[in-house]
Scaffold this motif. Structure first.
Motif, PDB file in Angstrom:
ATOM      1  N   ARG A  24       0.824  -1.208   0.000  1.00  0.00           N
ATOM      2  CA  ARG A  24       0.000   0.000   0.000  1.00  0.00           C
ATOM      3  C   ARG A  24       0.855   1.253   0.000  1.00  0.00           C
ATOM      4  O   ARG A  24       0.533   2.244  -0.672  1.00  0.00           O
ATOM      5  N   SER A  27       2.196   1.869  -3.430  1.00  0.00           N
ATOM      6  CA  SER A  27       1.122   2.211  -4.360  1.00  0.00           C
ATOM      7  C   SER A  27       0.709   3.668  -4.239  1.00  0.00           C
ATOM      8  O   SER A  27       0.565   4.365  -5.252  1.00  0.00           O
ATOM      9  N   VAL A  28       0.515   4.154  -3.023  1.00  0.00           N
ATOM     10  CA  VAL A  28       0.123   5.561  -2.856  1.00  0.00           C
ATOM     11  C   VAL A  28       1.271   6.481  -3.257  1.00  0.00           C
ATOM     12  O   VAL A  28       1.054   7.584  -3.780  1.00  0.00           O
ATOM     13  N   LEU A  31       1.087   6.781  -7.053  1.00  0.00           N
ATOM     14  CA  LEU A  31       0.018   7.697  -7.465  1.00  0.00           C
ATOM     15  C   LEU A  31       0.439   9.152  -7.255  1.00  0.00           C
ATOM     16  O   LEU A  31       0.176  10.013  -8.097  1.00  0.00           O
ATOM     17  N   ALA A  32       1.088   9.424  -6.125  1.00  0.00           N
ATOM     18  CA  ALA A  32       1.574  10.780  -5.862  1.00  0.00           C
ATOM     19  C   ALA A  32       2.613  11.190  -6.888  1.00  0.00           C
ATOM     20  O   ALA A  32       2.618  12.332  -7.367  1.00  0.00           O
ATOM     21  N   ALA A  70      -3.048  15.484  -3.501  1.00  0.00           N
ATOM     22  CA  ALA A  70      -2.820  14.048  -3.642  1.00  0.00           C
ATOM     23  C   ALA A  70      -1.605  13.607  -2.839  1.00  0.00           C
ATOM     24  O   ALA A  70      -1.617  12.553  -2.181  1.00  0.00           O
ATOM     25  N   THR A  71      -0.544  14.431  -2.867  1.00  0.00           N
ATOM     26  CA  THR A  71       0.669  14.073  -2.132  1.00  0.00           C
ATOM     27  C   THR A  71       0.445  14.141  -0.627  1.00  0.00           C
ATOM     28  O   THR A  71       0.918  13.276   0.116  1.00  0.00           O
ATOM     29  N   ALA A  74      -1.561  11.185   0.351  1.00  0.00           N
ATOM     30  CA  ALA A  74      -0.724   9.982   0.248  1.00  0.00           C
ATOM     31  C   ALA A  74       0.202   9.857   1.446  1.00  0.00           C
ATOM     32  O   ALA A  74       0.352   8.774   2.025  1.00  0.00           O
ATOM     33  N   ALA A  77      -1.702   8.806   4.470  1.00  0.00           N
ATOM     34  CA  ALA A  77      -2.004   7.374   4.401  1.00  0.00           C
ATOM     35  C   ALA A  77      -0.777   6.541   4.745  1.00  0.00           C
ATOM     36  O   ALA A  77      -0.864   5.521   5.439  1.00  0.00           O
ATOM     37  N   SER A  81       0.112   3.911   8.172  1.00  0.00           N
ATOM     38  CA  SER A  81       0.494   2.520   7.956  1.00  0.00           C
ATOM     39  C   SER A  81       1.516   2.023   8.978  1.00  0.00           C
ATOM     40  O   SER A  81       1.744   0.823   9.081  1.00  0.00           O
TER      41      SER A  81
END
Length: 311
Positions: A24, A27-28, A31-32, A70-71, A74, A77, A81
């Motif tokens: 995860r 993945s994030v 995307l960032a 988005a960053t 991310a 998130a 974790s």
């Protein structure tokens, strides 16, 4: 460099594995990186002296805002974790204040303080006290990025003079240059880095004005010689290629994100730099380790290149 068998085992078991897109966290981060890369490309193309390329004026700030949000999300998130409270809180400070400052200029000064402090605390707790040369140099790289974020944001927020903005740019480029140590022993990765270095040098020699303009509007590079930009291209590209070859998604995505984010002169860029640095520098056991794990490992680290899964 680790043996082929050891690297294959690491690729199969590590949450940094490309086979699982780095989990995860990777993945994030990916995307960032895509969002930041699109924003950087739009800025460069919009300001490039070329025709007939043209974008609506509102597109540039819009994609920049989307990339910053988005960053920030991310990184938040990613922070959630980890089970290590200090690391989690530090990175949450960076992500939350990055988003707040993007949405409201009133939070700019607070973000200029919270983001570098949060990043510094998170990296200090995750890396702990260096017990070997290899751990020490990773700490130096993390310090360079934290310093770059602090100096750049303080300058753009008006807390310090403009000369500190140039110092932040130099610190950032130096940090990306030092990432080249992550590719030591990998001839292909070092060769790719050398090509990137040569490309920047050639572009600077052939069209210095255009190159300088692209570096300024696309990556916020100010007060830094193009040669230092070239060395940063070497270090970042070498680290990214090494991550791809070793199946290390975190390193590959983190180095790419640092290259695309540029100098952390805005809260959004600073958040991207902190996320990229976390992915490129930290190992799974340092990030996902138990809350009461000691700051130093039981045995000294002997290689930056060997990735193992968290116990």
């Amino acid at each position: 460099m680790s043996s082929p068998t050891k690297r294959a085992t690491a690729r199969a078991t590590s949450p940094r594995s490309l086979g699982r897109f780095g989990g995860r966290v990777g993945s994030v981060g990916l995307l960032a990186a895509v969002a930041v890369g699109v924003a950087a490309a739009v800025r460069v193309l919009y300001n490039a002296p070329l025709e007939p390329i043209a974008f609506p004026p509102r597109l540039v700030p819009t994609v920049g805002t989307v990339a910053a949000l988005a960053t920030g999300i991310a990184l938040a998130a990613v922070a959630l974790s980890t089970g290590r409270p200090v690391v989690r809180v530090g990175f949450l400070f960076v992500g939350v204040f990055g988003v707040l400052a993007t949405l409201s200029g009133a939070a700019t000064v607070a973000a200029a303080v919270a983001i570098p402090v949060g990043a510094g605390i998170a990296f200090a707790r995750a890396l702990g006290v260096p017990a070997s040369y290899f751990q020490l140099r990773r700490g130096v790289i993390a310090l360079a990025f934290a310093l770059a974020v602090g100096l750049s944001l303080a300058a753009t927020a008006g807390l310090v003079g403009s000369s500190f903005r140039a110092a932040g740019s130099v610190a950032f480029l130096a940090g990306v240059t030092l990432l080249g140590v992550r590719a030591e022993g990998d001839a292909v990765a070092l060769g790719a880095g050398a090509l990137a270095f040569a490309g920047v040098v050639a572009a600077s020699a052939a069209a210095p004005y255009v190159t300088g303009s692209a570096l300024l509007v696309g990556f916020a590079v100010v007060g830094s010689p193009h040669f230092l930009v070239a060395t940063a291209a070497f270090g970042g590209v070498a680290a990214a290629v090494s991550g791809l070859r070793d199946g290390d998604a975190w390193l590959a995505v983190g180095a790419t994100l640092l290259l695309l984010a540029g100098v952390p002169a805005t809260p959004g860029a600073a958040t991207a730099v902190c996320l990229g640095a976390a992915l490129a520098i930290l190992d799974p056991e340092e990030f996902f380790g138990p809350p009461d794990a000691p700051d130093t490992p039981d045995a000294p680290d002997t290689s930056d290149k060997t990735r193992v899964s968290a116990q």
